[in-house]
Design an enzyme around this catalytic site. Structure first.
Site, short mmCIF file in Angstrom:
data_model
loop_
_atom_site.label_atom_id
_atom_site.label_comp_id
_atom_site.label_asym_id
_atom_site.label_seq_id
_atom_site.Cartn_x
_atom_site.Cartn_y
_atom_site.Cartn_z
N HIS A 1 0.81 -1.22 0.00
CA HIS A 1 0.00 0.00 0.00
C HIS A 1 0.84 1.26 0.00
CE1 HIS A 1 -3.25 -2.75 0.99
NE2 HIS A 1 -4.06 -1.81 0.54
N GLY A 2 2.02 1.21 0.51
CA GLY A 2 2.86 2.41 0.52
C GLY A 2 4.20 2.16 1.14
#
Lengths: 346, 456
Positions: B311-312
């Site tokens: 996700h990041g």
């Protein structure tokens, strides 16, 4: 398909009515010069897009709980922009009505969208001539720093008239503009004031095209203009003389409420040019004008009980127009000053 | 080109018209070439240079899959998308984590996490002989770059999409179009009316958590749980609707996740295309549940930690993944079957836990997340502010969940999300649709607010 469109317009109307912004196509030009714009008499805009104001405007299209009748005696005249118009809160919580409860005076509010200091300064004479307030004229401002050009424009009465919603408009009366004013806008106005749904969609499309109705408020927050003391003094002197010559002995109060911002450390920051505010306050004093600065009050209320003067239950916190608490603080500070003035007099 | 921008609406209308012309006057091949060009144009709108990166990943997958029985080719096919992802998304993160200051400023290409995963799944599925190799480069390139799913998913499987490109019946039809635009409208409503308005309040509180009362912070955390759901599922709906209009089908990506009674169920209902991807290409290859309980726990944790990292490039995302992994492990081996609670209470507890984990997902850093948690649990004073759109979103979410529950009860099947599709040839259907469109136009947030999942 036509039946479906009509039916959906009917279904959507009550919802749209709640959200239509009173600014935009709904304002009309005011020809008596007291304000450049006003709302239609007895119009109803709850304005759920920012706050909530379930009340009608009066017979003159201003936000007052009573109608104005010719020759009515007014004790206090309130002037200023959309903040003092208070189209975001229940009318009884507006500065005007709080002041009525505090002072038991006849207070009339002609606050209107986009009527910043320059516009009010130019309109002051006509407003005082018409309403002839006997005790005070309270002028609300949200920026106290001005460029030389702005001040010169006030002195030469060349301040651009507040027209309709887009800030991109200029005074140039080109062909397209004249067509728009002569044919398009009246037509649009007719259609949109009769259909809340189309009215709301029209405002939304304008916002989408970056004609944000509140853009000037945002830009004022970061104003860095430095007041020229000489020019500013000339402007204020003229305003003081206008009040002296045309009112029934009223005093002019200029009330400044700065924009605020929440800092990362949780403190409340006062935006705006503090040096310019000092110059403005001094120039007011020199010209016999009372000046109220809400900065300290905003900070102390926040420190004491985390109350912020702007922002609503449906918008960003500590931004935009004054909320119920902002109006309360504003009214209380003006009331304090009035008490002081009257105490000094006695 | 954001789905909810006027530019995209113009683009999509032009694509529909172009596809129709192709359908009418040319063959399937030219239609696919047209859609491929449109998809690259859509992607290049942000930064045309990254079209070459997309082309490179596609080319590598195409070539390596052709020789996927060769171990080296297969290895290359897997490693190339991972290297691309590693460089563009994680290079600076790893250096900073090792305490090395990076001098290289790398722009994160939009949607890189999505299309690299699609490319990976294609190569792996060909190698596993789950699908046959795609010899037509145009078809493969269109599968990887098809604009509705290109920048924020859903992560479409080659096995689901490539066969559609070989079918003749995949056309713009009145039926597809009328269903598609209704799904798009639902997506627009979720994103522009609900998620974007919620973001105003969420951004305020998460930017300065120290200023807010503990109850306001809880309110903001719940608001964020709804914001991310409406934002991402809204995007997925628009993607599904756009594909449907063009005659293609994507699977649903969200299935009423907040109706879940435990975290395991939540991950079966939330971002389904990612969780199933992680299950099939990470968890199961790691051994899944085949190598004993201890190993299963480790596999679950690895999968969720990497899922978080996907996700990041921030440790807060890894921690978020870890918290979810921990909950899954606990449910697998202890709590799930032992605790007997009422269904609504289970749903509420799961929602509370998931909302709690979102704090780490949304907070800028651990310090902010810690401030938020500390202020909640020590009942700190501060600004109290309810927010209208939270109530509106909550109301709509509960209503739609009840509708799904009633439908499931009637049909005696599992509770499933569904699109309320109306027959637009009737006055009732058309009126409901116009009312819905009117609501979107009238209530949409008009400021700038990109989709949350664009950053991934």
């Amino acid at each position: 398909m036509t039946i479906s469109v009509i039916l959906s317009l009917i279904i959507l109307t009550p919802i749209a009515k709640l959200f239509v912004n009173p600014m935009g196509i709904n304002v009309i030009e005011n020809f008596d010069g007291v304000t450049d714009l006003r709302l239609q008499a007895y119009s109803f805009y709850p304005n759920l897009g920012e706050g909530f104001s379930p009340c009608k405007y009066n017979n003159e299209g201003y936000s007052n709980l009573f109608d104005y009748e010719n020759g009515m005696s007014i004790d206090v005249l309130l002037m200023g922009n959309s903040n003092i118009l208070a189209s975001n809160i229940i009318q009884k919580y507006s500065t005007a009505n709080l002041l009525i409860n505090l002072t038991y005076k006849k207070i009339y509010n002609i606050g209107m969208f986009k009527h910043y200091f320059a516009t009010c300064a130019v309109n002051l004479k006509k407003a005082v001539e018409k309403y002839k307030p006997s005790e005070y004229i309270v002028l609300e401002i949200m920026s106290a720093s001005f460029t030389d050009e702005e001040l010169k424009n006030i002195l030469s009465q060349k301040v651009e008239k507040v027209r309709v919603i887009t800030s991109k408009e200029t005074n140039k009366s080109d062909f397209v503009r004249s067509i728009y004013y002569r044919y398009v806008r009246p037509g649009l106005h007719k259609i949109l004031t009769h259909s809340s749904v189309l009215n709301l969609i029209y405002t939304q499309l304008l916002a989408l095209l970056k004609h944000n109705l509140n853009e000037k408020i945002i830009s004022y927050e970061y104003s860095t203009s430095q007041n020229n003391p000489v020019l500013l003094s000339q402007v204020l002197k003229r305003m003081a003389e206008t009040v002296k010559n045309f009112s029934h002995g009223a005093k002019l109060i200029i009330a400044y409420h700065p924009s605020v911002k929440l800092e990362k450390d949780g403190s409340l920051k006062i935006l705006g040019n503090t040096e310019a505010v000092k110059i403005f306050a001094y120039a007011c004093e020199q010209n016999g004008i009372y000046f109220v600065d809400l900065s300290e009050r905003f900070l102390s209320e926040y420190k004491k009980n985390y109350t912020v003067p702007t922002g609503f239950f449906n918008t960003s916190i500590a931004s935009g127009h004054m909320n119920k608490d902002g109006h309360r603080m504003f009214a209380e500070e003006i009331y304090k000053l009035m008490q002081k003035i009257e105490g000094d007099k006695n | 080109m954001v789905f909810t921008s006027p530019v995209f609406i113009v683009f999509f209308i032009l694509v529909l018209l172009g596809t129709l012309i192709n359908q009418k006057f040319f063959n399937e091949k030219t239609k696919q070439i047209f859609l491929l060009i449109a998809s690259y144009f859509f992607y290049g709108w942000w930064d045309w240079r990254f079209c070459f990166l997309l082309l490179f990943v596609t080319g590598a997958s195409y070539l390596t899959a052709l020789y996927s029985k060769n171990k080296f080719a297969y290895f290359t096919g897997v490693i190339v998308p991972l290297i691309v992802l590693g460089i563009f998304k994680y290079y600076n993160f790893f250096l900073e984590s090792l305490g090395i200051a990076s001098t290289l400023k790398i722009i994160l290409p939009v949607g890189i996490s999505f299309y690299t995963f699609q490319a990976l799944s294609y190569v792996i599925d060909v190698h596993r002989e789950k699908i046959s190799v795609e010899k037509d480069f145009i078809k493969l390139a269109l599968y990887i770059s098809f604009f509705p799913q290109l920048v924020a998913g859903p992560i479409v499987r080659a096995a689901d999409f490539l066969p559609q490109l070989h079918e003749d019946g995949r056309k713009i039809t009145a039926e597809n179009f009328l269903i598609g635009i209704q799904i798009i409208a639902i997506g627009f409503f979720k994103k522009t009316v609900l998620a974007d308005h919620l973001s105003i309040f969420v951004d305020d509180v998460f930017r300065v958590p120290v200023a807010f009362h503990w109850a306001t912070i809880i309110f903001a955390v719940v608001s964020y749980a709804m914001q991310i759901y409406f934002d991402f599922s809204g995007y997925s709906d628009i993607a599904i609707g756009c594909a449907k209009c063009l005659g293609y089908d994507f699977s649903v990506n969200f299935n009423l996740p907040y109706i879940s009674q435990n975290v395991t169920e939540f991950w079966r209902r939330w971002h389904i295309s990612l969780s199933s991807w992680l299950r099939d290409y990470l968890y199961i290859p790691l051994g899944g549940n085949r190598l004993g309980k201890k190993r299963q726990l480790i596999n679950l944790m690895i999968t969720m930690l990497l899922g978080g990292l996907w996700h990041g490039a921030k440790w807060t995302f890894v921690f978020w993944g870890g918290l979810n992994g921990l909950a899954l492990c606990l449910e697998k081996f202890s709590f799930k079957n032992k605790i007997n609670l009422l269904k609504p209470l289970k749903i509420l507890l799961t929602f509370a836990f998931i909302s709690f984990t979102w704090i780490f997902f949304r907070a800028e850093n651990f310090s902010d997340a810690w401030i938020i948690i500390k202020r909640i649990f020590t009942l700190q004073n501060g600004i109290t502010q309810p927010f209208m759109w939270t109530f509106v979103a909550l109301f709509i979410m509960i209503i739609s969940e009840f509708a799904a529950l009633i439908k499931a009860k009637k049909s005696k099947t599992e509770v499933k999300g569904f699109y309320p599709i109306f027959d637009l040839s009737t006055i009732t259907g058309m009126t409901i649709f116009f009312t819905f469109v009117g609501l979107i136009l009238g209530l949409a947030f008009t400021g700038e607010n990109p989709f949350v999942y664009f950053q991934f």
